[in-house]
Structure formats: C-alpha cells, structure tokens
Design a protein around this motif. Structure first.
Motif, PDB file in Angstrom:
ATOM      1  N   ASN A   3       0.816  -1.216   0.000  1.00  0.00           N
ATOM      2  CA  ASN A   3       0.000   0.000   0.000  1.00  0.00           C
ATOM      3  C   ASN A   3       0.850   1.267   0.000  1.00  0.00           C
ATOM      4  OD1 ASN A   3      -2.189  -1.723   0.268  1.00  0.00           O
ATOM      5  ND2 ASN A   3      -2.136  -1.626   2.484  1.00  0.00           N
ATOM      6  N   TYR A   4       2.129   1.157  -0.271  1.00  0.00           N
ATOM      7  CA  TYR A   4       3.035   2.299  -0.183  1.00  0.00           C
ATOM      8  C   TYR A   4       2.935   3.168  -1.427  1.00  0.00           C
ATOM      9  CZ  TYR A   4       7.355   4.942   0.373  1.00  0.00           C
ATOM     10  OH  TYR A   4       8.275   5.936   0.494  1.00  0.00           O
ATOM     11  N   ASP A   5       2.762   4.474  -1.216  1.00  0.00           N
ATOM     12  CA  ASP A   5       2.726   5.439  -2.310  1.00  0.00           C
ATOM     13  C   ASP A   5       3.923   6.363  -2.138  1.00  0.00           C
ATOM     14  OD1 ASP A   5       2.007   7.025  -4.429  1.00  0.00           O
ATOM     15  OD2 ASP A   5       0.409   8.072  -3.349  1.00  0.00           O
ATOM     16  N   SER A   6       4.926   6.193  -2.994  1.00  0.00           N
ATOM     17  CA  SER A   6       6.160   6.970  -2.847  1.00  0.00           C
ATOM     18  C   SER A   6       5.931   8.443  -3.141  1.00  0.00           C
ATOM     19  CB  SER A   6       7.252   6.403  -3.752  1.00  0.00           C
ATOM     20  OG  SER A   6       6.848   6.479  -5.100  1.00  0.00           O
ATOM     21  N   ARG A   7       5.037   8.752  -4.066  1.00  0.00           N
ATOM     22  CA  ARG A   7       4.765  10.159  -4.404  1.00  0.00           C
ATOM     23  C   ARG A   7       4.141  10.875  -3.198  1.00  0.00           C
ATOM     24  NH1 ARG A   7       6.871  13.703  -7.415  1.00  0.00           N
ATOM     25  NH2 ARG A   7       7.023  12.179  -9.060  1.00  0.00           N
ATOM     26  N   LYS A   8       3.205  10.230  -2.547  1.00  0.00           N
ATOM     27  CA  LYS A   8       2.547  10.809  -1.378  1.00  0.00           C
ATOM     28  C   LYS A   8       3.557  11.011  -0.239  1.00  0.00           C
ATOM     29  CE  LYS A   8      -0.882   9.410   1.974  1.00  0.00           C
ATOM     30  NZ  LYS A   8      -1.818   8.367   2.348  1.00  0.00           N
ATOM     31  N   ASP A   9       4.451  10.029  -0.044  1.00  0.00           N
ATOM     32  CA  ASP A   9       5.474  10.134   0.985  1.00  0.00           C
ATOM     33  C   ASP A   9       6.460  11.254   0.660  1.00  0.00           C
ATOM     34  OD1 ASP A   9       6.525   9.295   3.404  1.00  0.00           O
ATOM     35  OD2 ASP A   9       7.899   7.868   2.460  1.00  0.00           O
ATOM     36  N   PHE A  10       6.815  11.389  -0.618  1.00  0.00           N
ATOM     37  CA  PHE A  10       7.716  12.458  -1.035  1.00  0.00           C
ATOM     38  C   PHE A  10       7.091  13.827  -0.783  1.00  0.00           C
ATOM     39  CE2 PHE A  10       8.819  15.477  -4.423  1.00  0.00           C
ATOM     40  CZ  PHE A  10      10.151  15.687  -4.106  1.00  0.00           C
ATOM     41  N   GLU A  11       5.829  13.974  -1.113  1.00  0.00           N
ATOM     42  CA  GLU A  11       5.135  15.253  -0.906  1.00  0.00           C
ATOM     43  C   GLU A  11       5.060  15.600   0.585  1.00  0.00           C
ATOM     44  OE1 GLU A  11       4.263  17.524  -3.055  1.00  0.00           O
ATOM     45  OE2 GLU A  11       4.994  16.280  -4.707  1.00  0.00           O
ATOM     46  N   ALA A  12       4.828  14.598   1.420  1.00  0.00           N
ATOM     47  CA  ALA A  12       4.770  14.841   2.867  1.00  0.00           C
ATOM     48  C   ALA A  12       6.133  15.290   3.392  1.00  0.00           C
ATOM     49  CB  ALA A  12       4.308  13.580   3.588  1.00  0.00           C
ATOM     50  N   MET A  13       7.217  14.673   2.909  1.00  0.00           N
ATOM     51  CA  MET A  13       8.560  15.070   3.352  1.00  0.00           C
ATOM     52  C   MET A  13       8.932  16.442   2.797  1.00  0.00           C
ATOM     53  SD  MET A  13      10.873  11.622   3.376  1.00  0.00           S
ATOM     54  CE  MET A  13      10.322  10.863   1.869  1.00  0.00           C
ATOM     55  N   ARG A  14       8.493  16.734   1.576  1.00  0.00           N
ATOM     56  CA  ARG A  14       8.781  18.035   0.974  1.00  0.00           C
ATOM     57  C   ARG A  14       8.080  19.141   1.742  1.00  0.00           C
ATOM     58  NH1 ARG A  14       6.597  21.466  -2.431  1.00  0.00           N
ATOM     59  NH2 ARG A  14       4.826  20.162  -2.939  1.00  0.00           N
ATOM     60  N   LYS A  15       6.833  18.926   2.122  1.00  0.00           N
ATOM     61  CA  LYS A  15       6.085  19.920   2.890  1.00  0.00           C
ATOM     62  C   LYS A  15       6.667  20.101   4.288  1.00  0.00           C
ATOM     63  CE  LYS A  15       1.745  19.385   0.462  1.00  0.00           C
ATOM     64  NZ  LYS A  15       0.393  18.850   0.491  1.00  0.00           N
ATOM     65  N   ALA A  16       7.273  19.050   4.826  1.00  0.00           N
ATOM     66  CA  ALA A  16       7.877  19.148   6.145  1.00  0.00           C
ATOM     67  C   ALA A  16       9.217  19.876   6.101  1.00  0.00           C
ATOM     68  CB  ALA A  16       8.064  17.754   6.739  1.00  0.00           C
ATOM     69  N   GLY A  17       9.773  20.075   4.915  1.00  0.00           N
ATOM     70  CA  GLY A  17      11.026  20.805   4.772  1.00  0.00           C
ATOM     71  C   GLY A  17      12.268  19.951   4.928  1.00  0.00           C
ATOM     72  N   ILE A  18      12.159  18.679   4.679  1.00  0.00           N
ATOM     73  CA  ILE A  18      13.299  17.785   4.818  1.00  0.00           C
ATOM     74  C   ILE A  18      14.304  18.009   3.687  1.00  0.00           C
ATOM     75  CG2 ILE A  18      14.010  15.358   4.729  1.00  0.00           C
ATOM     76  CD1 ILE A  18      11.447  14.692   6.225  1.00  0.00           C
ATOM     77  N   PHE A  19      13.812  18.205   2.486  1.00  0.00           N
ATOM     78  CA  PHE A  19      14.682  18.369   1.324  1.00  0.00           C
ATOM     79  C   PHE A  19      15.061  19.825   1.146  1.00  0.00           C
ATOM     80  CE2 PHE A  19      11.843  14.754   0.184  1.00  0.00           C
ATOM     81  CZ  PHE A  19      12.790  13.764   0.315  1.00  0.00           C
ATOM     82  N   GLN A  20      16.314  20.082   0.850  1.00  0.00           N
ATOM     83  CA  GLN A  20      16.750  21.465   0.624  1.00  0.00           C
ATOM     84  C   GLN A  20      16.600  21.853  -0.843  1.00  0.00           C
ATOM     85  OE1 GLN A  20      20.754  21.619   1.991  1.00  0.00           O
ATOM     86  NE2 GLN A  20      20.210  21.312   4.130  1.00  0.00           N
ATOM     87  N   SER A  21      16.688  20.879  -1.754  1.00  0.00           N
ATOM     88  CA  SER A  21      16.655  21.197  -3.187  1.00  0.00           C
ATOM     89  C   SER A  21      15.247  21.172  -3.770  1.00  0.00           C
ATOM     90  CB  SER A  21      17.541  20.228  -3.954  1.00  0.00           C
ATOM     91  OG  SER A  21      17.058  18.909  -3.800  1.00  0.00           O
ATOM     92  N   ALA A  22      14.300  20.531  -3.119  1.00  0.00           N
ATOM     93  CA  ALA A  22      12.935  20.443  -3.637  1.00  0.00           C
ATOM     94  C   ALA A  22      12.027  21.301  -2.761  1.00  0.00           C
ATOM     95  CB  ALA A  22      12.463  19.005  -3.646  1.00  0.00           C
ATOM     96  N   LYS A  23      11.574  22.415  -3.309  1.00  0.00           N
ATOM     97  CA  LYS A  23      10.699  23.319  -2.531  1.00  0.00           C
ATOM     98  C   LYS A  23       9.269  23.164  -2.913  1.00  0.00           C
ATOM     99  CE  LYS A  23      13.799  25.330  -0.077  1.00  0.00           C
ATOM    100  NZ  LYS A  23      13.878  25.334   1.290  1.00  0.00           N
TER     101      LYS A  23
END
Length: 75
Positions: free
Chosen positions: A55-75
C-alpha cells in the motif's frame, strides 16, 4: 586380580570416532538454528516488507517530506 580381566581402552581411531560424532552434532545443530532463524525471523521480516510496500505510495510520501522541509533542493 589379573590384568587380563580388565579391558584395554580403545586408542586407535578414537579421535576419528569422536570427531565424526561431534561433527554430525554440530551440523545438525547449525541446520536447526538456520531453520529457526529462517522461519522465526526472515519470513516474518519478508512478510512485513511485503505488507508495507503493498500500500506504499512513494509520491505521497515524497510530498509529505517536501512539505515538512526535509529536502533542501525540492521546494
């Protein structure tokens, strides 16, 4: 008491006989531990990974991490 009444200890081939016995015991013990690990740990871990990624959705997980500010290059 005469010395012929006592049986002589087996000296010839004693090491080979004992090694054969202990080697078979060690092989059986290691196979038992390997089977216990496979069915007690590895199969449960494999099932847990399969359940997680079913049931893993990598896109949804990526968006959640991006919104949390984990990534510096993806705003």
């Amino acid at each position: 008491m005469s010395s012929s009444a006592l049986t002589k200890p087996q000296m010839r081939g004693l090491l080979a006989k004992r090694l054969r016995f202990h080697l078979m015991g060690a092989i059986l013990a290691s196979l038992g531990v390997a089977a216990a690990y496979k069915f007690g740990v590895a199969e449960k871990r494999k099932k847990a990974y399969a359940d997680f990624y079913r049931n893993y959705d990598s896109r949804k997980d990526f968006e959640a991490m991006r919104k949390a500010g984990i990534f510096q290059s993806a705003k």
